[in-house]
Design an enzyme around this catalytic site. Structure first.
Site, PDB file in Angstrom:
ATOM      1  N   ASP A   1      63.201 -19.424  18.598  1.00 61.99           N
ATOM      2  CA  ASP A   1      63.986 -19.047  19.770  1.00 61.99           C
ATOM      3  C   ASP A   1      65.159 -18.213  19.281  1.00 61.99           C
ATOM      4  O   ASP A   1      65.951 -18.691  18.464  1.00 61.99           O
ATOM      5  CB  ASP A   1      64.491 -20.288  20.510  1.00 61.99           C
ATOM      6  CG  ASP A   1      65.147 -19.954  21.853  1.00 61.99           C
ATOM      7  OD1 ASP A   1      65.992 -19.027  21.877  1.00 61.99           O
ATOM      8  OD2 ASP A   1      64.837 -20.612  22.857  1.00 61.99           O
ATOM      9  N   ARG A  33      54.581 -19.192  31.538  1.00 67.62           N
ATOM     10  CA  ARG A  33      54.314 -18.087  32.444  1.00 67.62           C
ATOM     11  C   ARG A  33      53.101 -17.309  31.939  1.00 67.62           C
ATOM     12  O   ARG A  33      52.976 -17.046  30.734  1.00 67.62           O
ATOM     13  CB  ARG A  33      55.525 -17.142  32.532  1.00 67.62           C
ATOM     14  CG  ARG A  33      56.757 -17.761  33.170  1.00 67.62           C
ATOM     15  CD  ARG A  33      56.577 -17.967  34.662  1.00 67.62           C
ATOM     16  NE  ARG A  33      57.794 -18.427  35.321  1.00 67.62           N
ATOM     17  CZ  ARG A  33      58.108 -19.697  35.531  1.00 67.62           C
ATOM     18  NH1 ARG A  33      57.286 -20.647  35.097  1.00 67.62           N
ATOM     19  NH2 ARG A  33      59.227 -20.027  36.156  1.00 67.62           N
ATOM     20  N   GLU A  47      46.993 -14.632  38.368  1.00 68.87           N
ATOM     21  CA  GLU A  47      46.739 -16.019  38.756  1.00 68.87           C
ATOM     22  C   GLU A  47      46.162 -16.011  40.169  1.00 68.87           C
ATOM     23  O   GLU A  47      46.843 -15.602  41.117  1.00 68.87           O
ATOM     24  CB  GLU A  47      48.056 -16.799  38.728  1.00 68.87           C
ATOM     25  CG  GLU A  47      47.879 -18.305  38.876  1.00 68.87           C
ATOM     26  CD  GLU A  47      49.192 -19.063  38.690  1.00 68.87           C
ATOM     27  OE1 GLU A  47      49.690 -19.099  37.547  1.00 68.87           O
ATOM     28  OE2 GLU A  47      49.703 -19.566  39.685  1.00 68.87           O
ATOM     29  N   HIS A  93      47.364 -24.117  37.250  1.00 65.93           N
ATOM     30  CA  HIS A  93      48.819 -24.240  37.427  1.00 65.93           C
ATOM     31  C   HIS A  93      49.180 -25.621  37.994  1.00 65.93           C
ATOM     32  O   HIS A  93      49.869 -25.730  39.015  1.00 65.93           O
ATOM     33  CB  HIS A  93      49.339 -23.126  38.346  1.00 65.93           C
ATOM     34  CG  HIS A  93      50.794 -22.828  38.138  1.00 65.93           C
ATOM     35  ND1 HIS A  93      51.364 -21.620  38.459  1.00 65.93           N
ATOM     36  CD2 HIS A  93      51.814 -23.590  37.651  1.00 65.93           C
ATOM     37  CE1 HIS A  93      52.657 -21.642  38.174  1.00 65.93           C
ATOM     38  NE2 HIS A  93      52.945 -22.838  37.688  1.00 65.93           N
ATOM     39  N   GLY A 117      53.188 -28.465  36.509  1.00 63.79           N
ATOM     40  CA  GLY A 117      54.443 -28.780  37.190  1.00 63.79           C
ATOM     41  C   GLY A 117      54.298 -29.902  38.190  1.00 63.79           C
ATOM     42  O   GLY A 117      53.233 -30.508  38.341  1.00 63.79           O
TER      43      GLY A 117
END
Length: 323
Positions: free
Chosen positions: A173, A234, A262, A281, A284
């Site tokens: 990162d 993503r 998607e 997806h 989440g």
């Protein structure tokens, strides 16, 4: 927010608690600010997935608006510069939504190293024990290397949940230094080194112009033979064509929950390849997990009404390098 999100996030018990703090019509769901009457007295907006953009025109119809509490993750889709210029306070339930994403990711990592999907598929096909150690020498999680790309809310939660396991954790990162990575339980390395050394590479970077196709053909080629790519972040982070090429060759494995586009075209090989798990997806918050977001929103509304600062405040400056 869409009505289906309202019904899932705010069932009657949650709505009753909400009405103890604020004057609210639980049946009122706004999906178009331009056509909604009587917004003059709205002080607090509770938003979620599908919220219309809070642009200058929308804000002009809400002169009393002071705060936005988002019952979902990223606020980038609806909180605009005009919101910040007006000094609105903004909160997001991104931390609550990060929990199931991290749980899915950790399950994917542990299953990938154990070769659960491969072995399960062969067992279903042969319906008899095989020599798994010969077929998958060294399989398992002990002392395997996991590379986490991005110290986002989800990335940090993944590192936290992986800490009890005997794994070598790497972190890439650009906004995290060696000391901070060590505090998160990982060793800080550059991205290419992480990709080349990891048995599993898991993506948790935001969708930004500079992260588009972060995993392109060159970087995918750096992955070890038999390594696994996990993407719960993503779809734009991965070059789908390049991933398909590598996956069709059978050189690497992948667990992919988000794609670009998607959804993928129906003829995409990624649906049927034995070395790829493609999910729609679902990492989440879904189902009962939405109640964690509801609890977060209720806490934030209570804090706002008592004059306390938001526990999960969103700041404009942080959005430049976050989801």
């Amino acid at each position: 927010m869409a009505r289906r999100h309202r019904d899932a996030l705010f069932p009657p018990a949650v709505t009753r608690r909400l009405t103890t703090y604020v004057e609210i019509d639980p049946e009122r769901v706004v999906d178009d600010f331009a056509r909604e009457p009587a917004l003059d007295d709205v002080e607090l907006l509770i938003t979620s997935w599908g919220c219309p953009v809070l642009d200058e025109r929308a804000l002009a119809r809400m002169p009393a608006l002071k705060a936005v509490v988002h019952a979902a993750g990223s606020v980038k889709h609806h909180v605009t510069r005009e919101c910040w210029d007006r000094g609105l306070k903004v909160s997001s339930a991104a931390a609550a939504n990060a929990v199931p994403v991290a749980e899915y990711t950790v399950a994917a990592i542990l299953f990938a190293n154990k070769r659960v999907l491969d072995i399960g598929g062969l067992y279903r096909e042969h319906r008899a024990p095989l020599d798994w150690a010969r077929l998958y020498p060294g399989f398992g999680n002990y002392r395997r290397t996991v590379g986490v790309v991005g110290a986002s809310l989800v990335g940090r939660k993944v590192l936290e949940l992986l800490r009890p396991h005997d794994l070598d954790l790497l972190l890439a990162d650009p906004h995290v230094d060696t000391e901070r990575a060590a505090a998160l339980g990982a060793r800080h390395v550059e991205l290419d080194e992480l990709i080349g050394r990891s048995d599993v590479v898991t993506l948790h970077a935001p969708a930004l112009p500079e992260t588009r196709h972060l995993m392109d053909a060159r970087r995918l080629s750096l992955m070890r033979d038999g390594a696994t790519l996990v993407n719960t972040a993503r779809g734009s982070l991965v070059d789908t064509d390049a991933l398909t090429t590598e996956a069709v060759r059978g050189r690497i494995h992948a667990v992919i929950d988000v794609t670009e586009p998607e959804a993928l075209p129906a003829d995409s090989p990624l649906y049927s390849l034995p070395n790829v798990l493609l999910t729609p997806h679902i990492a989440g918050s879904l189902g009962g997990e939405l109640l964690r977001i509801s609890a977060d929103v209720l806490d934030e509304v209570e804090r706002y009404c008592s004059g306390a600062p938001f526990a999960h405040a969103v700041h404009e400056a942080a959005l430049a390098h976050s989801a």
